[in-house]
Design a protein around this motif. Structure first.
Motif, PDB file in Angstrom:
ATOM      1  N   GLU A 160      -8.837   3.381  -6.088  1.00 45.71           N
ATOM      2  CA  GLU A 160      -7.834   3.932  -5.525  1.00 45.71           C
ATOM      3  C   GLU A 160      -8.150   5.464  -5.095  1.00 45.71           C
ATOM      4  O   GLU A 160      -7.204   6.183  -4.807  1.00 45.71           O
ATOM      5  N   VAL A 188      -5.372  -1.426   4.045  1.00 45.39           N
ATOM      6  CA  VAL A 188      -6.026  -0.134   3.695  1.00 45.39           C
ATOM      7  C   VAL A 188      -7.371  -0.143   3.117  1.00 45.39           C
ATOM      8  O   VAL A 188      -8.275   0.797   3.347  1.00 45.39           O
ATOM      9  N   ARG A 208       1.656   1.453  -3.479  1.00 47.11           N
ATOM     10  CA  ARG A 208       0.493   2.163  -4.415  1.00 47.11           C
ATOM     11  C   ARG A 208       0.457   3.891  -4.186  1.00 47.11           C
ATOM     12  O   ARG A 208       0.351   4.482  -4.937  1.00 47.11           O
ATOM     13  N   HIS A 232       0.878  -1.401  -0.032  1.00 47.15           N
ATOM     14  CA  HIS A 232      -0.173  -0.018   0.182  1.00 47.15           C
ATOM     15  C   HIS A 232       0.928   1.077   0.133  1.00 47.15           C
ATOM     16  O   HIS A 232       0.365   2.358  -0.707  1.00 47.15           O
TER      17      HIS A 232
END
Length: 769
Positions: free
Chosen positions: A277, A349, A242, A239
Motif C-alpha cells: 500500500e 488500483v 483503503r 480502494h
C-alpha cells in the motif's frame, strides 16, 4: 530569475495568466483567513419536515423519529450562510436501525441542501451504527446563504441532540497551498515548453513529443477531471476504503499503518499485512489534511497517469533512441483498452499502478542482454531500473509481480549463459538483495502471516477443478481481439502492430537489425502467449493439477485476463519494433498514424460506453462510502473477506459467534481508537478467557494489565488472564519488536543506496570534467 522576469514582462499572455493566478490565490487566501463558520443547533431549533415519521422528543431530550417509519428526510435547520469548503458535523444522537423487506439494515445521517443550484455536492453522510456520537464531513462548492442542514432517517428510530457545524480551517489552508502548487507547476511547464522561454527545452523534437504526451495524459484522465467523475468501478469502494483506513491509521499514530482500526465496524481489518500500500499513502496523507476522499483519489489517478506516461517515455526512448517512437509507444500504452478498463471499469488500483512501472523491466533487460556485454554504466542503470520496477510491483500488486517474475525467469533461462556471466549475475544478485532489504518492513510481516496458516481466504484451491473455474472466467478469443462491451480487449492497434512486425520479419530480404529483431520476437512470442493465457481456451485445469506449491502460486491470479498486463507492455514493444524497422522505408509515419487513429477511436468508443454508466453513481465522502453498497452488503463489513482469520464468519450485518469463549466476568468493555479497554474479574478456580471485539491479527499487545493474547475459535482476539486476577486491561496496536527492527533495516538500506547512487553520479561528473 533574472532571465525569466524580462521574458514575462514582454509577454502579455504571461502577465494575464499571472494576474489570474494571483487573483485565485488571493481569493482563496481571503477565505482561509476569515473566522471559521460555527453553528450550534439544539433540539428545539430544528424545523420538522417529516411526512410519515412520528417526530417527538425522547427521554434524553433529543428530537427526531421516535418510532420506525418509511425512509425520509425528517428535520432541517434554518438557512445558514456558509462559504465554500469542508464542514465537520458533530452530533449527539440515538439510532436504532431496522430492516426493510429486502433485509437491508437502515441508516441515518445528514446532508446539505440549498435553494440555489450547484451550491452543495448532494452527498449524504451517514452516522455510525452502535454509537451515540459521531463526526462526519460535508462539502460546500460555492459560498451561499441559503444552505440548510437536513437530517435523514432510513426507517429506524433516529433522534438528535446537540449538533455543531464547524468549518475545517486546515482544509482552507490546504486549498491555498494546492492553488500555489498548481500555479507553480503550470508556470514551470509553460517555461519549459514555450520556445521563446529562457528555460525552454532546447531539443525541439523532444519538447514537442513531451507536449503531445501531456495531451495524451489529459485524454486518458478525462473521467477524473469531471465534477464527481471517475469514482466508479467494481473495486472502487474497497480502494476508497483503503485510503480512508490508512488515513485513520496515520491520524491515530500508526506508521506504517498495519490495521484499519475503524474497519469492520471497529473490529479492525488488516489488508496492509497482505497487500502493498505504499503508493496509497499519497492520497491518504491528503485525506488527513481534510481533502475529500474523492479528490484524494482523483489526484492519485492523475499522478499515476503522469507516472505511467513518464516512465513509458523514458523506457522506450532508452530502448529505441528515438523521441517519436518513444512518444508513439507511450501513447499506445497509456490508452491501452485493458489499462483503461483497470482504471475505470474495474478500479483495479493495484494493477493499474503496477502497470506504470512495467516498462522499466524490458528497458533493463535490453541493457543487460544486448549483443555485447553491458558496460559498467549500463549495468548500474539496469540495476536501478530493476530495483524500482520489482520493488514497486511488490508494493502495488503481488499478482502482477508474480506474472512479471515468471516472464522474466523464462527470458533469463533461455539466455542462461549471459545470465550467469559475471557482470549480469552480479546485477541480478545486487538487484534482488536491494529489493528484499528495501521491502523487508513489508515482507517479513507478510511471510509470517502467510506462514501461520491462519489466513488463507485469498487462494481458491490447487485442484484441476480450481483451475477450470479460473479458465471459465477467461475472455473469448473474439472478445480479446475486437472492440466490445467493457473494453475486454488487448487493443486492435497492438494486434496490427504485431502483424506488421511479423510481416517485416518474414517478408524482408534485407537483414533485420539484431536489436529490433530480438526485442520484437521475444515481445511478440511472450505477449501472444500471455494473450492466450487470458482466454478460456488456455488449459488452466491442467495447471491446477500440477504439484500443490506450483499450482497454488500459478492459480493465485484469480482471473486469467490479468495476463493482459504482461501482454499490453510486450505487444506495445513489438509494435514499436515494427515502426522502427519501417523507418528506413519511409513507412513508419503512415503506420504510426494508423495505430494512433485506431487507439483514439478505441478511446472514443470506451468513453461513449463508460460515461453513461459512470454518471449513475455518486460516492460521498466517508459515511456514504461506508454504506453506499448496502443493497448488496452492509458497507461496514464491505472490505471483502479475503484477509479474515480462520474461524471468523460474517453475515450481512456482522460476525457470527458459534463458540462461547469468555469465561471471566467482564464488567465493562469499550473500544478505543486503536484497541479496547476493559475491566474484568476472574474466578479462583482456573485461568480465565475473554474474547475481545477485535479480529485476530498479530499487531496488538497488552499496554496495561496482565494476560496473554491468543486467537479464539471465532477468529477474534482473546486474552487469557491469570486465575483469581481482576482489574483493567488495555489492548492497543503495537507492532512486535522484530517488525520494528526490520523497518529500521529498510530505512538504512534506503539511505545507503541513495548515498551510493549519488557518489557514483558525482564520480561520473568528475571523470567527464
Amino acid at each position: 530569475m533574472k532571465r525569466i522576469w524580462p521574458f514575462l514582462r514582454k509577454s502579455k499572455a504571461a502577465m494575464v495568466l499571472l494576474a489570474v493566478e494571483l487573483a485565485i490565490i488571493g481569493f482563496t487566501l481571503a477565505q482561509a483567513v476569515q473566522p471559521a463558520a460555527n453553528y450550534e443547533i439544539m433540539p428545539d431549533q430544528w424545523e420538522v419536515i417529516a411526512k410519515n415519521a412520528t417526530i417527538d422528543y425522547d427521554e434524553e431530550g433529543r428530537i427526531g423519529a421516535v418510532e420506525p417509519a418509511e425512509e425520509e428526510s425528517i428535520l432541517r435547520t434554518s438557512q445558514l450562510r456558509l462559504s465554500a469548503g469542508h464542514y465537520k458535523i458533530e452530533a449527539d444522537y440515538n439510532f436504532v436501525p431496522t430492516q426493510n423487506k429486502d433485509e437491508q439494515e437502515s441508516h441515518a445521517g445528514v446532508y446539505f441542501m440549498a435553494d440555489d443550484a450547484m451550491v452543495v455536492t448532494g452527498e449524504r453522510e451517514l452516522f455510525a451504527v452502535g454509537r451515540t456520537h459521531d463526526t462526519v464531513v460535508l462539502n460546500v462548492r460555492y459560498t451561499n446563504k441559503t444552505i440548510r442542514l437536513v437530517a435523514y432517517d432510513g426507517g429506524g428510530v433516529f433522534t438528535l441532540g446537540k449538533v455543531t457545524i464547524q468549518q475545517d480551517r486546515v482544509y482552507a489552508w490546504v486549498r491555498v497551498l494546492g492553488w500555489l502548487l498548481a500555479a507553480f507547476f503550470l508556470d514551470l511547464l509553460l517555461l519549459l515548453f514555450l520556445p521563446t522561454s529562457p528555460l525552454a527545452i532546447r531539443n525541439a523534437d523532444l519538447r514537442g513529443c513531451l507536449f503531445l504526451l501531456g495531451g495524451a495524459v489529459l485524454l486518458a484522465s478525462m473521467p477524473v477531471l469531471m465534477q464527481g467523475g471517475g469514482i466508479f468501478g467494481d473495486d472502487i469502494h474497497f480502494h476508497l476504503s483503503r485510503i480512508e483506513g490508512i488515513a485513520q491509521g496515520l491520524k491515530s499514530g500508526q506508521f506504517p499503518v498495519r490495521i484499519y482500526s475503524q474497519a469492520k465496524n471497529g473490529y479492525g481489518y488488516a489488508p496492509s499485512l497482505f497487500y502493498g500500500e505504499l503508493c496509497l499513502y499519497f492520497p491518504a496523507v491528503l485525506r488527513t489534511l481534510g481533502v475529500s476522499v474523492q479528490l484524494s483519489y482523483h489526484l492519485y489517478v492523475l499522478a499515476v497517469q503522469m507516472l505511467t506516461a513518464g516512465i513509458a517515455f523514458y523506457s522506450f526512448r532508452q530502448m529505441f533512441s528515438h523521441n517519436k517512437t518513444a512518444l508513439l509507444g507511450s501513447v499506445l500504452y497509456l490508452l491501452n483498452p485493458y489499462r483503461l478498463q483497470n482504471l475505470y471499469w474495474r478500479a483495479a488500483v493495484g494493477e493499474y499502478t503496477a502497470m506504470a512501472f512495467l516498462p522499466l523491466i524490458p528497458a533493463a533487460l535490453c541493457l543487460l542482454y544486448g549483443k555485447k556485454e553491458p558496460t559498467k554504466k549500463q549495468a548500474g542503470v539496469a540495476c536501478t531500473e530493476m530495483v524500482i520496477a520489482f520493488g514497486m510491483l511488490l508494493q502495488t500488486h503481488m499478482i502482477s509481480l508474480e506474472i512479471m517474475v515468471l516472464a522474466t525467469a523464462v527470458f533469463c533461462l533461455f539466455h542462461l549463459r549471459r545470465t550467469f556471466s559475471r557482470c549480469v549475475l552480479f546485477v541480478w544478485l545486487k538487484s534482488v538483495a536491494i529489493v528484499l532489504l528495501l521491502n523487508l518492513w513489508f515482507l517479513l510481516p507478510f511471510l509470517e502471516i502467510m506462514g501461520s496458516g491462519i489466513y488463507g481466504g485469498m487462494y481458491g484451491g490447487t485442484t484441476m477443478n480450481a483451475g477450470r473455474m479460473i479458465q471459465r472466467l477467461g475472455y473469448t478469443i473474439p472478445e480479446l481481439f475486437t472492440w466490445n462491451t467493457y473494453s475486454k480487449n488487448i487493443g486492435i492497434e497492438l494486434i496490427i502492430g504485431c502483424m506488421v512486425f511479423l510481416w517485416v520479419w518474414i517478408g524482408h530480404d534485407e537483414e533485420i537489425p539484431h536489436r529490433e529483431q530480438k526485442i520484437g520476437l521475444w515481445s511478440t512470442g511472450i505477449g501472444l502467449a500471455a494473450c492466450w493465457a487470458s482466454t478460456n481456451t488456455f488449459p488452466w485445469g491442467l495447471v491446477g493439477a500440477l504439484p500443490g506449491k506450483i499450482s497454488g502460486i500459478l492459480l493465485a491470479i484469480q482471473f486469467p485476463w490479468r495476463y493482459l498486463t504482461l501482454a499490453a507492455i510486450l505487444l506495445t514493444l513489438a509494435t514499436l519494433c515494427a515502426v522502427s524497422l519501417l523507418r528506413p522505408k519511409k513507412l513508419a509515419r503512415p503506420l504510426a498514424v494508423l495505430l494512433l487513429s485506431a487507439s483514439l477511436l478505441g478511446l472514443g468508443l470506451f468513453y461513449r460506453e463508460f460515461f453513461p454508466y459512470e454518471s449513475r453513481s455518486y460516492r460521498g465522502d466517508c459515511g456514504e462510502l461506508v454504506y453506499a453498497d448496502s443493497i448488496v452488503s452492509n458497507m461496514s463489513w464491505y472490505y471483502d473477506n479475503l484477509y479474515l482469520p480462520a474461524g471468523a464468519k460474517e453475515n450481512r450485518d456482522g460476525f457470527v459467534f458459534e463458540t462461547e469463549v469468555t469465561t471471566a466476568k467482564v464488567e465493562r468493555i469499550e473500544k478505543t481508537e486503536n484497541g479496547v479497554m476493559l475491566q474484568y474479574v476472574c474466578d479462583k478456580e482456573a485461568d480465565g478467557k475473554i474474547e475481545l471485539p477485535l479480529l485476530y491479527y498479530p499487531v496488538y499487545s497488552i499496554k496495561e494489565g496482565a494476560g496473554t493474547l491468543f486467537k479464539t475459535e471465532n477468529g477474534m482476539l482473546g486474552i487469557q488472564v491469570p486465575v483469581g486476577s481482576s482489574g483493567t486491561i488495555r489492548v492497543a496496536v503495537q507492532e512486535p519488536l522484530h517488525w520494528r527492527l526490520v523497518e529500521l533495516v529498510s530505512v538504512v538500506t534506503i539511505l545507503v543506496w541513495t548515498e551510493s547512487s549519488q557518489k557514483k553520479k558525482r564520480k561520473m561528473v568528475c571523470e567527464k570534467a
